[in-house]
Design a protein around this motif. Structure first.
Motif, PDB file in Angstrom:
ATOM      1  N   ASP A   2       3.953  -1.873 -10.224  1.00  0.00           N
ATOM      2  CA  ASP A   2       3.653  -0.587  -9.585  1.00  0.00           C
ATOM      3  C   ASP A   2       3.079  -0.792  -8.190  1.00  0.00           C
ATOM      4  O   ASP A   2       3.432  -0.077  -7.247  1.00  0.00           O
ATOM      5  N   CYS A   5       5.853  -1.801  -5.764  1.00  0.00           N
ATOM      6  CA  CYS A   5       6.691  -0.646  -5.434  1.00  0.00           C
ATOM      7  C   CYS A   5       5.960   0.277  -4.459  1.00  0.00           C
ATOM      8  O   CYS A   5       6.556   0.799  -3.513  1.00  0.00           O
ATOM      9  N   LYS A   6       4.669   0.469  -4.724  1.00  0.00           N
ATOM     10  CA  LYS A   6       3.851   1.300  -3.839  1.00  0.00           C
ATOM     11  C   LYS A   6       3.808   0.715  -2.427  1.00  0.00           C
ATOM     12  O   LYS A   6       3.940   1.430  -1.428  1.00  0.00           O
ATOM     13  N   GLU A   7       3.664  -0.619  -2.343  1.00  0.00           N
ATOM     14  CA  GLU A   7       3.614  -1.282  -1.040  1.00  0.00           C
ATOM     15  C   GLU A   7       4.946  -1.146  -0.311  1.00  0.00           C
ATOM     16  O   GLU A   7       4.988  -0.897   0.895  1.00  0.00           O
ATOM     17  N   SER A   8       6.055  -1.293  -1.027  1.00  0.00           N
ATOM     18  CA  SER A   8       7.361  -1.209  -0.372  1.00  0.00           C
ATOM     19  C   SER A   8       7.672   0.218   0.080  1.00  0.00           C
ATOM     20  O   SER A   8       8.308   0.425   1.104  1.00  0.00           O
ATOM     21  N   SER A   9       7.214   1.216  -0.651  1.00  0.00           N
ATOM     22  CA  SER A   9       7.500   2.596  -0.249  1.00  0.00           C
ATOM     23  C   SER A   9       6.581   3.074   0.873  1.00  0.00           C
ATOM     24  O   SER A   9       7.017   3.775   1.780  1.00  0.00           O
ATOM     25  N   LEU A  10       5.291   2.711   0.823  1.00  0.00           N
ATOM     26  CA  LEU A  10       4.349   3.152   1.850  1.00  0.00           C
ATOM     27  C   LEU A  10       4.307   2.231   3.062  1.00  0.00           C
ATOM     28  O   LEU A  10       3.858   2.633   4.124  1.00  0.00           O
ATOM     29  N   GLY A  11       4.702   0.991   2.889  1.00  0.00           N
ATOM     30  CA  GLY A  11       4.651   0.024   3.984  1.00  0.00           C
ATOM     31  C   GLY A  11       3.368  -0.786   4.008  1.00  0.00           C
ATOM     32  O   GLY A  11       3.298  -1.831   4.633  1.00  0.00           O
TER      33      GLY A  11
END
Length: 186
Positions: A2, A5-11
């Motif tokens: 999770d 995924c959070k890092e890849s979506s928010l940057g």
């Protein structure tokens, strides 16, 4: 997962999420190291239990290792398969004799001796080694590493340099004169 995924979506992640991700990665690496160790130990146990005896496991392991290092057959220069050991030796011999019989080297464009080294470089290479140069190299050596199998570390040489300097210098000089170390200096 999770957090990644959070890092890849928010940057980027918040500081707390970043710390949590680092902790999870460290936990994963620790578990992977433990699992790796477990498999290594398990393989050794199986080898100890079944490898040293006159067992099917031992013989299949030994045969497998021996067969993987053996050339069973090769093709000769006409494309025929050769399986006899003496014939295979002849095929290898003919191949390498033919390969190297008519080699020519093109030296065009290579620097001449005068272009490759100036007189200062040549004099530096021809100069005798001095004790000051040896002492400088000794002080630049790493820490607790041992270059040979005698266990004498670089730290030992550095610390006791003043005491062993003369014998060390004699050994180095002997090596540069004779190209080998005498048993007396080992």
């Amino acid at each position: 997962m999770d957090l990644q995924c959070k890092e890849s979506s928010l940057g980027r992640l918040s500081e707390q999420d970043c710390l949590n991700l680092k902790a999870k990665v460290m936990e994963l690496n620790t578990n992977m190291a433990r699992l790796n160790m477990w498999w290594k130990q398990r393989a050794k146990v199986k080898w100890l239990n079944e490898g040293d005896g006159n067992s099917k496991f031992f013989h299949s392991y030994d045969s497998s290792r021996r067969n993987s290092n053996k050339i069973i057959k090769i093709k000769d220069e006409d494309g025929w398969l050769v399986e006899e050991q003496c014939q295979m030796e002849e095929v290898f011999l003919r191949f390498f004799q033919k390969k190297w019989e008519a080699r020519r080297s093109n030296l065009e464009g290579w620097p001449t001796n005068t272009n490759s080294m100036n007189s200062w470089d040549k004099n530096l290479l021809d100069a005798k080694l001095s004790m000051a140069e040896v002492e400088e190299v000794v002080q630049q050596l790493g820490g607790n590493t041992s270059p040979g199998n005698n266990g004498i570390s670089h730290t030992f040489i550095k610390v006791y340099c003043e005491i062993i300097k003369e014998d060390f210098w004699k050994a180095i000089s002997y090596f540069f004169i004779h190209g080998k170390l005498d048993n007396e200096w080992k």
